[in-house]
Scaffold this active site. Sequence first.
Site, mmCIF file in Angstrom:
data_model
loop_
_atom_site.group_PDB
_atom_site.id
_atom_site.type_symbol
_atom_site.label_atom_id
_atom_site.label_comp_id
_atom_site.label_asym_id
_atom_site.label_seq_id
_atom_site.Cartn_x
_atom_site.Cartn_y
_atom_site.Cartn_z
ATOM 1 N N SER A 112 -0.867 10.592 29.319
ATOM 2 C CA SER A 112 -1.685 12.134 29.657
ATOM 3 C C SER A 112 -3.287 11.953 29.766
ATOM 4 O O SER A 112 -3.833 12.903 30.098
ATOM 5 C CB SER A 112 -1.329 13.285 28.409
ATOM 6 O OG SER A 112 -1.779 12.632 27.029
ATOM 7 N N LYS A 182 -6.513 15.096 23.457
ATOM 8 C CA LYS A 182 -6.911 15.611 24.615
ATOM 9 C C LYS A 182 -8.301 15.828 24.897
ATOM 10 O O LYS A 182 -9.066 15.665 23.998
ATOM 11 C CB LYS A 182 -6.264 17.010 24.772
ATOM 12 C CG LYS A 182 -4.784 17.176 24.507
ATOM 13 C CD LYS A 182 -3.680 16.496 25.577
ATOM 14 C CE LYS A 182 -2.304 16.585 25.277
ATOM 15 N NZ LYS A 182 -1.373 15.772 26.375
#
Length: 329
Positions: A112, A182
């Site tokens: 990701s 993230k």
Amino acid sequence: MAVGARSGHDEPEERPEQFGRSSSSGPVAEPPSGTGPAGPAGADPTASGGTDEGRTETGAAGTGSADDDGPHAPRQQRSFWKELPLLIGIALLLALLIKTFLVQAFSIPSDSMMNTLQRGDRVLVDKLTPWFGSEPERGEVVVFHDPGGWLEGEPTPDPNPVQKFLSFIGLMPSAEEKDLIKRVIAVGGDTVGCKKGGKVVVNGKELNETAYIHPGSTPCDDEPFGPIKVPEGRIWVMGDNRQNSLDSRYHQELPGSGTVANDQVVGRAVVVAWPVTRWSTLPVPDTFDQPGLTAAAASSAVARMAGPGALGLAAALPIVLWRRKRRDG
């Protein structure tokens, strides 16, 4: 062997004191019968011209050469194997303290965050600055605990006892904790949004994300969102591989509307430490430093401060006027 030889002095092998004789030059007669080894009766054995026997006895008491076994002789060093458990214990304690308060290693389990981070990378996360009140900032790559439901259905590895111990002291990433990594796009007070075919916009400023999003990815074509006002004390996060990242955009139905509480943030990832061929730092991209990006957030903060301040002033004004009237009257 003579004491002189042990002490390093060049003296004859046969010394007078060996036989209790005087150390003066010339022939030495045997002591008269009955006088004993100390010489004639009443003689002071410590007087000038006496024997060296007293000095040899003093050396035996521990004030002589370093080779003598006495109170001042060098202490024998402890065996390395006896000290090894203590050294290991200190090392483990330091590792645990470092992992708890300073730096912790984390493993990247997915794609990701490509190409910034690749599957299998090990990153070092700064855990110290949050202890001093530091909060996540735009552009930082952060590790945070699952806010609730983000990793629902994801399998949790079952590490062996050795892996559990190493992860407990910080020498190995934890496989049991459900943490995510993230990039922070917006912080509390910011307004963030992205339309299909467009760029991510924060406080009215478009972000140029070519420096960090995965080549071929679009800013948000797979999941447009917003505009959203990020609540105070929370952050909006997105993966760099936008088409392969279940980030804030995909969890708006959960409590927090896709945002993450600051106190859920473990720390900021600062270095890719492994493999060595991938070693690099993780700086904040320049697009987050563009002028005006923080203006809206700053003005809203001033407005929030001005609101209570105005109410307080309105409440205090009648009291001040009443006190002045009473004093003048």
